[in-house]
Motif scaffolding. Structure first.
Motif, mmCIF file in Angstrom:
data_model
loop_
_atom_site.group_PDB
_atom_site.id
_atom_site.type_symbol
_atom_site.label_atom_id
_atom_site.label_comp_id
_atom_site.label_asym_id
_atom_site.label_seq_id
_atom_site.Cartn_x
_atom_site.Cartn_y
_atom_site.Cartn_z
ATOM 1 N N PHE A 127 0.842 -1.188 0.000
ATOM 2 C CA PHE A 127 0.000 0.000 0.000
ATOM 3 C C PHE A 127 0.885 1.250 0.000
ATOM 4 C CE2 PHE A 127 -2.343 -3.439 1.950
ATOM 5 C CZ PHE A 127 -3.577 -3.386 1.307
ATOM 6 N N ILE A 128 0.600 2.168 -0.918
ATOM 7 C CA ILE A 128 1.434 3.360 -1.096
ATOM 8 C C ILE A 128 0.543 4.594 -1.079
ATOM 9 C CG2 ILE A 128 3.084 4.520 -2.607
ATOM 10 C CD1 ILE A 128 3.635 1.698 -3.827
ATOM 11 N N GLY A 129 0.861 5.541 -0.211
ATOM 12 C CA GLY A 129 0.088 6.773 -0.121
ATOM 13 C C GLY A 129 0.185 7.576 -1.404
ATOM 14 N N ALA A 130 -0.945 8.143 -1.843
ATOM 15 C CA ALA A 130 -0.984 8.839 -3.129
ATOM 16 C C ALA A 130 -1.735 10.158 -3.008
ATOM 17 C CB ALA A 130 -1.649 7.959 -4.186
ATOM 18 N N ASN A 131 -1.549 10.993 -4.033
ATOM 19 C CA ASN A 131 -2.245 12.280 -4.055
ATOM 20 C C ASN A 131 -3.755 12.103 -4.088
ATOM 21 O OD1 ASN A 131 0.075 13.966 -4.111
ATOM 22 N ND2 ASN A 131 0.373 13.465 -6.262
ATOM 23 N N LYS A 132 -4.182 11.036 -4.796
ATOM 24 C CA LYS A 132 -5.596 10.712 -4.851
ATOM 25 C C LYS A 132 -5.779 9.264 -4.435
ATOM 26 C CE LYS A 132 -7.101 14.050 -8.336
ATOM 27 N NZ LYS A 132 -7.807 14.229 -9.634
ATOM 28 N N GLY A 133 -6.367 9.082 -3.273
ATOM 29 C CA GLY A 133 -6.603 7.737 -2.790
ATOM 30 C C GLY A 133 -5.342 7.022 -2.352
ATOM 31 N N LEU A 134 -5.418 5.689 -2.370
ATOM 32 C CA LEU A 134 -4.322 4.830 -1.942
ATOM 33 C C LEU A 134 -3.995 3.880 -3.087
ATOM 34 C CD1 LEU A 134 -2.608 3.857 0.594
ATOM 35 C CD2 LEU A 134 -4.412 2.154 0.927
ATOM 36 N N ILE A 135 -2.708 3.678 -3.357
ATOM 37 C CA ILE A 135 -2.291 2.771 -4.425
ATOM 38 C C ILE A 135 -2.017 1.392 -3.844
ATOM 39 C CG2 ILE A 135 -0.510 2.287 -6.140
ATOM 40 C CD1 ILE A 135 -0.141 5.307 -6.423
ATOM 41 N N HIS A 136 -2.582 0.372 -4.499
ATOM 42 C CA HIS A 136 -2.343 -1.015 -4.090
ATOM 43 C C HIS A 136 -1.514 -1.703 -5.162
ATOM 44 C CE1 HIS A 136 -3.195 -5.365 -4.036
ATOM 45 N NE2 HIS A 136 -3.221 -5.220 -2.715
ATOM 46 N N LEU A 137 -0.451 -2.385 -4.742
ATOM 47 C CA LEU A 137 0.447 -3.086 -5.666
ATOM 48 C C LEU A 137 0.548 -4.545 -5.273
ATOM 49 C CD1 LEU A 137 2.701 -3.235 -7.870
ATOM 50 C CD2 LEU A 137 4.314 -2.569 -6.072
ATOM 51 N N ASP A 138 0.213 -5.420 -6.211
ATOM 52 C CA ASP A 138 0.477 -6.847 -6.045
ATOM 53 C C ASP A 138 1.867 -7.096 -6.640
ATOM 54 O OD1 ASP A 138 0.663 -9.590 -6.118
ATOM 55 O OD2 ASP A 138 -1.397 -9.915 -6.779
ATOM 56 N N TYR A 139 2.889 -6.984 -5.791
ATOM 57 C CA TYR A 139 4.256 -7.020 -6.300
ATOM 58 C C TYR A 139 4.614 -8.396 -6.850
ATOM 59 C CZ TYR A 139 9.275 -6.621 -6.719
ATOM 60 O OH TYR A 139 10.550 -6.632 -7.219
ATOM 61 N N GLN A 140 4.093 -9.442 -6.257
ATOM 62 C CA GLN A 140 4.398 -10.779 -6.760
ATOM 63 C C GLN A 140 3.903 -10.941 -8.195
ATOM 64 O OE1 GLN A 140 2.535 -14.506 -5.047
ATOM 65 N NE2 GLN A 140 4.612 -14.726 -4.226
ATOM 66 N N LYS A 141 2.723 -10.444 -8.460
ATOM 67 C CA LYS A 141 2.174 -10.490 -9.816
ATOM 68 C C LYS A 141 2.937 -9.541 -10.729
ATOM 69 C CE LYS A 141 -2.194 -9.855 -12.309
ATOM 70 N NZ LYS A 141 -3.644 -9.541 -12.174
ATOM 71 N N TYR A 142 3.274 -8.385 -10.190
ATOM 72 C CA TYR A 142 4.010 -7.380 -10.969
ATOM 73 C C TYR A 142 5.372 -7.923 -11.386
ATOM 74 C CZ TYR A 142 5.786 -2.703 -12.156
ATOM 75 O OH TYR A 142 6.300 -1.614 -12.820
ATOM 76 N N ALA A 143 6.074 -8.545 -10.449
ATOM 77 C CA ALA A 143 7.424 -9.048 -10.737
ATOM 78 C C ALA A 143 7.396 -10.275 -11.633
ATOM 79 C CB ALA A 143 8.152 -9.373 -9.438
ATOM 80 N N ALA A 144 6.280 -11.034 -11.592
ATOM 81 C CA ALA A 144 6.184 -12.222 -12.447
ATOM 82 C C ALA A 144 6.229 -11.832 -13.913
ATOM 83 C CB ALA A 144 4.893 -12.970 -12.136
ATOM 84 N N ASN A 145 5.705 -10.641 -14.213
ATOM 85 C CA ASN A 145 5.811 -10.091 -15.576
ATOM 86 C C ASN A 145 5.391 -11.128 -16.619
ATOM 87 O OD1 ASN A 145 6.385 -8.138 -17.500
ATOM 88 N ND2 ASN A 145 8.471 -8.873 -17.772
ATOM 89 N N ILE A 146 4.133 -11.533 -16.533
ATOM 90 C CA ILE A 146 3.626 -12.607 -17.387
ATOM 91 C C ILE A 146 3.811 -12.276 -18.863
ATOM 92 C CG2 ILE A 146 1.543 -13.884 -18.020
ATOM 93 C CD1 ILE A 146 0.557 -13.424 -15.161
ATOM 94 N N TYR A 147 3.549 -11.020 -19.197
ATOM 95 C CA TYR A 147 3.629 -10.616 -20.594
ATOM 96 C C TYR A 147 4.913 -9.825 -20.829
ATOM 97 C CZ TYR A 147 -1.252 -11.949 -20.414
ATOM 98 O OH TYR A 147 -2.405 -12.641 -20.239
ATOM 99 N N LYS A 148 5.769 -10.379 -21.673
ATOM 100 C CA LYS A 148 7.036 -9.737 -21.987
ATOM 101 C C LYS A 148 6.802 -8.551 -22.933
ATOM 102 C CE LYS A 148 9.085 -12.977 -19.694
ATOM 103 N NZ LYS A 148 9.620 -12.696 -18.340
ATOM 104 N N PRO A 149 7.710 -7.600 -22.906
ATOM 105 C CA PRO A 149 7.536 -6.449 -23.810
ATOM 106 C C PRO A 149 7.649 -6.878 -25.271
ATOM 107 C CG PRO A 149 9.200 -6.020 -22.122
ATOM 108 C CD PRO A 149 8.895 -7.466 -22.068
ATOM 109 N N ASN A 150 6.922 -6.188 -26.103
ATOM 110 C CA ASN A 150 7.075 -6.379 -27.551
ATOM 111 C C ASN A 150 7.324 -5.010 -28.164
ATOM 112 O OD1 ASN A 150 4.456 -5.280 -27.283
ATOM 113 N ND2 ASN A 150 3.901 -6.099 -29.282
#
Length: 957
Positions: free
Chosen positions: A612-635
């Motif tokens: 959870f990260i404090g933000a200018n508008k609301g609160l940001i939620h990050l699923d880092y495990q999913k984020y780091a898994a990076n299922i879709y590689k850049p093209n």
């Protein structure tokens, strides 16, 4: 007025009612207006090709988007494009009023339109809008309200109806269509056979037929809700949302996954439901859509949603690892702290504390369905939240609070509080005016008292048990070290740490307790306190990680990862994952840049799936495990390539078919087209802010360029030769795409062509011939010049010899003159001597008595007198003198006949440059007489007074 109220109630009430049980986490919603994409407002259909490029059936033609650039292709007959579909070969089928066909990239990657209208029987070439297109195997179907066109093997069959075709789709690998007042049909062996004629279907308007379970279909209708079709039998699918379905319109629907469906409505926007018909979440204007009327829905290759709206286009990063939580959706206020406590998520905002129940059994807590409520007695600015001894403590501008359930008990007031830190069986609070201390008694916090520390606002506090002290800091006050007494009941000494204590500056420092160390985040990076030296020093552990960047927030999670904020940029350091030669990996989160609260940065890592990260508008939620898994590689894919000039022309259109891969393109350009503009993009839409590009023009660039988010590159005034433009993409996790290439050749300028070289060769031969002739002429001229120079040299040498001879003659004359002068002087001396001898002998003649002796003396005197005769000597002298001086005396006598011998003698003596005295001796006269003779001589020569006698006589030679 009552009518207007009912209309508003119709459109707004369902939306408000549906919103009640949405998940608290809202995925990123990005909306594009007609001004953004440069086309009409309404978007009736969406498709995506194998490269990831999106295509929209727009009011003003075909609209494309490759992640960076929008392009519009007006439809040939200028009518509204209602439908779009892409087959396996990459043909982009489209339909409009009185027109069907497809777009396909030509050899230069430019979309070109191919009409299929000529394949339609002439009698059926007039038709209304083509509302949808379906594909089945190698067949393409186009639906209008009265006709269905079937394209196969380049032939079109027409299926007409006297009523109306209201729907067409594919279900269970067969084409189905609804004919009004007849029912749902399927095409078999070229004939439409009724599949279901249930009265509820006959009177309804089907908008989608979707897989449900096995052969069962989920059917959505325009105004009659949901149905299940099992073995051609229709069953009503009851749903808690039926009151919405009956009062609104379901324009279309798609299946998201095995359990979720997306329904696009006219006024309730987008509804995400499960197989039970229950609402999972809703996306509407309140969540960021441009409006609530959904014309088309599409799920892209990465399981994210695209919506064609009645006015605009919206993208929902449905599969994204980043979501936003808005405790107060109406205000979207800033968040400064967050904490999960007793199965509730608490969010401290700029206007109080909010909480919502969460399901901790879910991996992603942001998917919890609940609603935030304001915690009682917490109005005002929240600064911090902390869990200590199973108490949730709130730091507020009004003081300190103990939060239980949805109520807050104030522990003290009148002192704004920043934070809490445990100190044994006590709690230290950092306040606006220093430190406070709270004691626990019977599991309650009591006995608030001042710690007798300095009177300064202390926003950062760390407990150092190693040296029994408290560290506190404020960016604009400095770092304070407060030594504790042995019983930790009082502060015995307070010291302000300055440059003398190892810090780069006294101010702009943040103190943290990390990795069992006391560290200070300074303007020069991370410093750590050395208890032995009692000074701060550059951290050997943190320096390789953070270098000298300034850090405003630094938090360690339970797995040892370090979460940080540096100048509004959020990142994480994974110390267990290597990157290259480093024993750690730094992952920056560019999606969050500029979104956090500057100066009051807050990160709460509950676990790897819930940051959870404090933000200018609301609160940001990050699923880092999913984020780091990076299922879709850049093209990465090439966009347009344009030739730059007075009028830009497209060299490559930016579209690839399935037959010709990107690397096969090779253009040949004349030299005048040697300035090119390249565009490139990535269709990883949910990570657009994370994508960076690197490029290289082989044949021009020595190496790849630095990574940049810029998606275009210009090359100007390229030399002739072969080139290959290469570009690749990477995301913030360091994953790179395979490079794509485009080869081209720039021909030489006309003056470097083969024909030009032949002309140059002929010209060279001709010039060589002229050069040889010129050289021969020059050689001849040079020979002539050499001969002339040689002749001149001979003449010059002869002149030199003449001069030398003349000089020699002059020297000889001078020598002869000197000899003459010597001889003359000798004669003069001899004459004198002889005269003297004669004078001496003459008395002896008279005195001598001896006659013989007297005769002998006389004889001697006579001989002496003969020797004194100079005339004969003079004649000899004159002859010799004329020989030396080129007949000087003879010529002078001839020119001036009145000159006497004495005058000639004077002239000769003057010519010899004798002095008057010497001349007087030779003439046996006085010097005065010489001057008189000179005067007379001038008169005889008729010389003017200004003429020098010597010069006159000298020039006569």
């Amino acid at each position: 007025m009552r009518f207007i109220f009912l209309i508003l109630l119709f459109y707004l009430l369902p939306v408000g009612m549906v919103n009640a049980q949405d998940p608290i986490g809202l995925p990123q919603v990005t909306s594009y207006t007609g001004l953004d994409y440069g086309a009409g407002t309404q978007n009736w259909g969406i498709a995506q090709d194998h490269q990831g490029v999106l295509y929209f059936a727009n009011n003003e033609g075909l609209l494309t988007f490759n992640g960076a650039y929008w392009k519009r292709y007006p439809f040939p007959n200028k009518t509204v494009l209602r439908s779009v579909k892409i087959d396996k070969q990459g043909k982009i089928f489209v339909g409009a009023q009185d027109e069907i066909g497809y777009y396909y990239p030509d050899k230069n990657g430019t979309l070109t339109y191919k009409s299929l209208k000529n394949l339609i029987p002439a009698a059926d070439r007039q038709f209304a809008d083509v509302w949808n297109i379906v594909l089945l195997n190698d067949e393409v179907y186009f639906r209008t309200v009265t006709k269905i066109f079937k394209l196969k093997n380049n032939k079109i069959e027409v299926y007409r109806t006297q009523l109306t075709w209201v729907y067409m789709g594919v279900a269970n690998n067969e084409v189905v269509a609804q004919e009004i007042n007849i029912g749902l049909k399927t095409l078999k062996d070229g004939k439409w056979i009724v599949k279901c004629n249930d009265p509820r279907i006959i009177n309804a308007n089907i908008t989608a037929t979707l897989p449900y379970k096995g052969d069962t279909l989920l059917i959505t209708t325009l105004k009659d809700g949901l149905f299940l079709l099992i073995n051609n039998k229709l069953i009503k699918k009851n749903s808690p949302l039926d009151h919405i379905f009956y009062n609104d319109r379901i324009n279309g629907a798609i299946q998201i996954n095995d359990d979720l469906y997306a329904l696009g409505t006219t006024s309730s926007a987008l509804l995400i439901i499960n197989k039970k018909g229950e609402l999972e979440r809703q996306f509407s204007y309140a969540e960021g859509l441009l409006n609530n009327n959904i014309r088309s829905i599409f799920i892209d290759h990465h399981q994210n949603l695209w919506l064609g709206l009645d006015d605009g286009i919206s993208f929902i990063a449905f599969n994204s690892a980043i979501k936003h939580i808005y405790p107060d959706r109406n205000k979207q206020i800033s968040s400064y702290a967050s904490r999960i406590f007793d199965h509730r998520l608490y969010v401290g905002t700029s206007n109080g504390l909010f909480s919502a129940p969460v399901d901790l059994n879910q991996t992603d807590i942001s998917n919890s369905k609940s609603k935030f409520a304001e915690v009682n007695n917490t109005k005002g600015q929240t600064w911090g939240l902390a869990e200590i001894n199973k108490h949730l403590l709130l730091a507020n501008e009004e003081g300190a609070f103990d939060v239980k359930n949805n109520n807050a008990k104030q522990l003290y007031d009148a002192i704004g509080t920043w934070l809490y830190r445990p100190l044994g069986d006590k709690v230290i609070t950092g306040t606006y005016t220093g430190l406070q201390i709270l004691d626990f008694k019977d599991d309650e916090l009591v006995n608030n008292r001042n710690f007798l520390s300095l009177n300064e606002p202390l926003r950062f506090v760390a407990i150092d048990n190693k040296v029994n002290c408290i560290w506190a800091s404020h960016p604009y006050r400095g770092i304070f070290k407060m030594d504790l007494s042995a019983d930790k009941q009082r502060i015995v000494k307070t010291s302000l740490m300055t440059e003398k204590d190892g810090l780069p500056l006294t101010l702009y420092n943040y103190v943290f307790a990390l990795k069992n160390k006391i560290v200070a985040a300074t303007s020069d990076g991370i410093y750590e306190y050395n208890p032995k030296k009692k000074k701060f020093q550059v951290s050997s552990f943190f320096r390789p990680i953070f270098k000298s960047i300034p850090i405003q927030c630094l938090v360690e999670d339970d797995t040892g990862k370090l979460w940080f904020v540096s100048d509004k940029k959020v990142g994480v350091v994974d110390l267990k994952k290597k990157s290259g030669n480093q024993n750690f990996t730094i992952v920056e989160l560019p999606e969050l840049s500029q979104k956090i609260v500057a100066g009051f940065e807050n990160i709460y890592p509950y676990n790897d799936n819930n940051i959870f990260i404090g933000a200018n508008k609301g609160l940001i939620h990050l699923d880092y495990q999913k984020y780091a898994a990076n299922i879709y590689k850049p093209n990465v894919l090439l966009g347009q390539i344009r030739i730059m000039g007075k009028t830009d022309s497209i060299l490559f259109g930016g579209y690839f078919n399935n037959v010709k891969p990107q690397k096969k393109y090779n253009a040949k350009l004349p030299y005048k087209f040697n300035s090119l503009h390249f565009e490139y993009a990535s269709t990883l839409f949910e990570q657009r802010e994370n994508i960076e590009y690197s490029f290289q023009l082989k044949g021009y660039d020595d190496d790849w360029s630095a990574w940049s988010s810029k998606s275009e590159k210009d090359y100007t005034n390229l030399a002739h030769g072969n080139y290959t433009f290469k570009v690749k993409a990477r995301n913030n996790l360091g994953n790179e795409s395979e490079p794509v290439t485009y080869s081209f050749t720039i021909a030489p300028a006309w003056y470097r062509s083969n024909f030009a070289y032949i002309i140059y060769f002929i010209g060279f031969i001709f010039l060589l011939y002229l050069l040889i002739k010129f050289q021969e002429k020059e050689h001849q001229k040079e020979q002539d010049n050499l001969r002339q120079k040689h002749q001149l040299e001979i003449e010059r040498n002869e002149q030199q010899i003449t001069k030398l001879q003349k000089k020699q003659l002059e020297a000889d004359v001078e020598f002869k003159n000197k000899e003459l002068a010597t001889t003359t002087m000798h004669l003069v001396q001899r004459g004198k001597l002889l005269s003297k001898i004669g004078d001496e002998l003459l008395p002896l003649v008279q005195q001598t008595t001896n006659k013989d002796t007297a005769n002998d003396i006389k004889k001697v005197i006579r001989l002496l007198n003969e020797a004194k005769k100079l005339d004969s000597d003079w004649d000899q002298f004159a002859v010799h003198f004329d020989h030396v001086h080129a007949n000087f005396l003879s010529n002078l006598k001839d020119k001036y006949p009145n000159l006497s011998p004495s005058d000639l003698k004077l002239c000769a003596y003057l010519k010899m440059n004798l002095s008057s005295k010497e001349i007087a001796q030779l003439l046996n006269i006085t010097p005065r007489a010489v001057e008189v003779s000179r005067y007379r001589l001038r008169k005889k020569l008729a010389l003017k007074p200004e003429v020098n006698l010597f010069d006159f006589l000298f020039n006569k030679t």
